[in-house]
Scaffold this motif. Structure first.
Motif, PDB file in Angstrom:
ATOM      1  N   ALA A 152     -12.292  32.116 -33.924  1.00 18.44           N
ATOM      2  CA  ALA A 152     -12.208  33.552 -33.662  1.00 18.44           C
ATOM      3  C   ALA A 152     -12.667  33.747 -32.230  1.00 18.44           C
ATOM      4  N   LYS A 153     -11.813  34.375 -31.429  1.00 20.47           N
ATOM      5  CA  LYS A 153     -12.172  34.525 -30.019  1.00 20.47           C
ATOM      6  C   LYS A 153     -11.848  35.915 -29.515  1.00 20.47           C
ATOM      7  N   VAL A 154     -12.828  36.516 -28.856  1.00 20.59           N
ATOM      8  CA  VAL A 154     -12.584  37.761 -28.139  1.00 20.59           C
ATOM      9  C   VAL A 154     -12.805  37.529 -26.651  1.00 20.59           C
ATOM     10  N   GLY A 155     -13.866  36.829 -26.316  1.00 20.05           N
ATOM     11  CA  GLY A 155     -14.153  36.612 -24.900  1.00 20.05           C
ATOM     12  C   GLY A 155     -14.868  35.302 -24.658  1.00 20.05           C
ATOM     13  N   GLY A 156     -15.624  35.263 -23.575  1.00 21.98           N
ATOM     14  CA  GLY A 156     -16.247  34.021 -23.112  1.00 21.98           C
ATOM     15  C   GLY A 156     -17.236  33.422 -24.101  1.00 21.98           C
ATOM     16  N   LEU A 189      -0.347  43.872 -21.986  1.00 21.79           N
ATOM     17  CA  LEU A 189      -1.502  44.345 -22.754  1.00 21.79           C
ATOM     18  C   LEU A 189      -1.549  43.632 -24.096  1.00 21.79           C
ATOM     19  N   LYS A 190      -1.943  42.392 -24.067  1.00 19.61           N
ATOM     20  CA  LYS A 190      -2.037  41.611 -25.305  1.00 19.61           C
ATOM     21  C   LYS A 190      -3.004  40.459 -25.077  1.00 19.61           C
ATOM     22  N   PHE A 191      -3.384  39.810 -26.167  1.00 20.05           N
ATOM     23  CA  PHE A 191      -4.216  38.618 -26.040  1.00 20.05           C
ATOM     24  C   PHE A 191      -3.312  37.417 -26.218  1.00 20.05           C
ATOM     25  N   ASP A 192      -3.178  36.603 -25.181  1.00 20.89           N
ATOM     26  CA  ASP A 192      -2.200  35.519 -25.220  1.00 20.89           C
ATOM     27  C   ASP A 192      -2.755  34.329 -24.429  1.00 20.89           C
ATOM     28  N   LYS A 193      -3.304  33.375 -25.188  1.00 24.78           N
ATOM     29  CA  LYS A 193      -3.952  32.208 -24.563  1.00 24.78           C
ATOM     30  C   LYS A 193      -2.978  31.396 -23.716  1.00 24.78           C
ATOM     31  N   GLU A 194      -1.749  31.235 -24.238  1.00 25.46           N
ATOM     32  CA  GLU A 194      -0.766  30.411 -23.536  1.00 25.46           C
ATOM     33  C   GLU A 194      -0.384  31.065 -22.214  1.00 25.46           C
ATOM     34  N   ILE A 252      -8.263  38.042  -9.277  1.00 25.55           N
ATOM     35  CA  ILE A 252      -9.286  39.028  -8.932  1.00 25.55           C
ATOM     36  C   ILE A 252     -10.244  39.302 -10.096  1.00 25.55           C
ATOM     37  N   MET A 253     -11.503  39.401  -9.763  1.00 23.97           N
ATOM     38  CA  MET A 253     -12.548  39.741 -10.743  1.00 23.97           C
ATOM     39  C   MET A 253     -13.563  40.657 -10.059  1.00 23.97           C
ATOM     40  N   PRO A 254     -13.224  41.955  -9.968  1.00 23.61           N
ATOM     41  CA  PRO A 254     -14.117  42.869  -9.244  1.00 23.61           C
ATOM     42  C   PRO A 254     -15.160  43.506 -10.155  1.00 23.61           C
TER      43      PRO A 254
END
Ligand code: ADP
Length: 486
Positions: free
Chosen positions: A14-18, A359-364, A377-379
């Motif tokens: 189960a993954k949402v983030g880091g 707008l989706k979660f897509d690992k690939e 970018i990571m502001p």
């Protein structure tokens, strides 16, 4: 030393983030340094799907167990699998009443669910893993574990021996609920106290974790400092200062075997820092996949992450009108708050030529973007550690970041004169500063290929593997054992 990590998300179950990446990976690097290591998480609905998707084993190991103190007397069962391609066990606490939604975090009565889970973990440990020395808990969802241990189970011959370490992956999420939760959770009423869990008339789970864990750490040294200030402290800076002697910062790593451009099966063209020709092929493949004009020379600037305030989406959307005037392509992949998703969609309708909003979660797709982009970018408004910039660097994609938290600890400002550094950054939370750095990167990319190639080489030469961080965690575990407070 026997260690259990407890977390609400673990990759690939189960993954949402880091957090999922961290708990899914760290045990692999610790397993040869400790006697036993395992992971415990809730049996979210999505777990079953992912077990099937990734062809993993699943075995029921315990039938009817009950939490010890909690007022909900529902039984739970325990299932076991392994972290993929390892012998590290992962245990799932299953209760159909409480873990019945598709979402991992967005469910009603989170306080009931998380407190039930925390007490159930301890019931499971007592019955099935009584030789546990360390419970390494993560974020507010698991923060009641040390609260139970230090208040309810001080005299328990098994549980009282356990040391705890709390890792704060994001101080912005604390678990704040009405005071009734104490009696529902079976915790003593005296915890409703300013020196314990009371927080502006409510109960704060993370505050409990901070006060009752033996050791606390967060996921970068800079963030460990920042959270002790009013600006980043989310009203817990005072409490964190009280525990300052036991507060550490350990940078997350990334799995260098899994995320390797030379072997990654998720990207169509593998490449290395000494042979970047195929990186460009990934770029054109990506452009084609996202219906962007295919052009090797046009700079591709990407963002992957949750579209929430923390990630600096305001800064990005403030400059999108202007950025799209340039001969560049912009790719955004993420899910999050509706107001941002709607805003991003409105930009997509305006600028379909050089903007791709996904707008989706897509690992690939994420993997392809890390490999096929030129800049990332990571502001972020704040960033405890941040993994995106590390993945980007691993794939030779140049980070443009706000120097805060882990971003400040991982990206070094590039100098074309000295050919040193790994990316571009700015300090103030300002869209014009972000714009200046993007334009500087584009200028370097277009006008000075030699510099740019050296920059790519430098980023790919960095090493954010888990080896070093795992050694630091081992030191913390030893400290937690030595430090155990009563
Ligand atoms: P956080 O944990 O705050 O969400 P991090 O940068 O630490 O941020 O980790 C985010 C992780 O989730 C990275 O591995 C990133 O690639 C991944 N990720 C985020 N959003 C998406 C998405 N929409 N699709 C695929 N992967 C995503």
């Amino acid at each position: 030393m026997n260690v259990s990590l407890v977390s609400y998300e673990v990759d690939p179950f189960a993954k949402v983030g880091g957090l999922a990446d961290v708990v899914g990976t760290l045990p692999k690097f610790l397993k040869n340094k400790v006697d036993k290591i395992n992971v415990i998480m809730p049996f979210h609905k999505i777990v079953e799907k992912n077990i099937k998707k990734y062809n993993l084993t699943l075995e029921k190991i315990a039938g009817e167990l009950y939490p010890i103190s909690h007022s909900f007397k529902y039984p739970f069962s325990v299932y076991k699998s392994y972290l993929p391609e390892t012998d590290v066990p992962i245990y799932f606490i299953k209760n159909n009443n409480l873990f019945s939604t598709e979402e991992i975090y967005e469910y009603p009565n989170k306080d009931h669910q998380t407190s039930y889970f925390s007490d159930s973990v301890l019931a499971f440990i007592k019955n099935y893993l009584p030789d546990t020395d360390i419970l390494h808990i993560n974020d507010w969802q698991t923060a009641l574990i040390p609260v139970y241990l230090k208040n309810n189970y001080r005299d328990d011959n098994i549980l009282s021996k356990i040391s705890t370490i709390l890792t704060i992956h994001n101080l912005g999420y604390q678990g704040i609920f009405s005071p009734e939760i104490l009696s529902i959770a079976g915790l003593p009423g005296y915890l409703y106290n300013i020196d314990a869990l009371e927080f502006f008339g409510q109960i704060n789970f993370l505050k409990g974790g901070i006060l009752f864990s033996d050791i606390i750490n967060t996921v970068s040294k800079t963030y460990a400092e920042e959270i002790q200030t009013e600006e980043y402290g989310y009203k817990l800076d005072g409490v964190l200062k009280v525990r300052n002697d036991d507060l550490y910062g350990i940078l997350n790593g990334i799995d260098y075997n899994l995320f390797n451009p030379e072997t990654d099966p998720l990207i169509p063209y593998n490449y290395s820092k000494n042979n970047l020709k195929n990186k460009v092929k990934n770029k054109t493949y990506l452009q084609n996949k996202l219906n962007l004009p295919i052009d090797e020379d046009i700079p591709v600037v990407s963002f992957i992450g949750r579209v929430v305030e923390q990630k600096g989406i305001d800064l990005i959307t403030e400059i999108l009108d202007y950025l799209t005037l340039f001969n560049i392509q912009i790719i955004i992949l993420g899910t999050g708050e509706k107001r941002y998703e709607d805003l991003l969609n409105s930009f997509q309708n305006k600028y379909s030529e050089n903007l791709s909003i996904n707008l989706k979660f897509d690992k690939e797709l994420a993997q392809l973007i890390y490999a096929g982009s030129d800049m990332f970018i990571m502001p972020s408004k704040y960033e405890p550690c941040g993994l995106g910039q590390m993945y980007a660097m691993r794939y030779g994609t140049i980070p443009i970041v706000r120097y805060t938290g882990g971003l400040a600890d991982t990206v070094k400002e590039f100098s074309c004169e000295r050919l040193s550094g790994t990316g571009f950054g700015f300090y103030d939370y300002s869209s014009s500063d972000l714009l200046v750095k993007i334009l500087k990167a584009i200028h370097t990319y277009k006008r000075n290929k030699e510099c740019w190639n050296k920059l790519i080489f430098n980023t790919m030469n960095e090493n954010f593997s888990w080896e070093k961080s795992a050694d630091e965690y081992l030191r913390l575990y030893n400290r937690a054992l030595a430090k155990k407070r009563y």
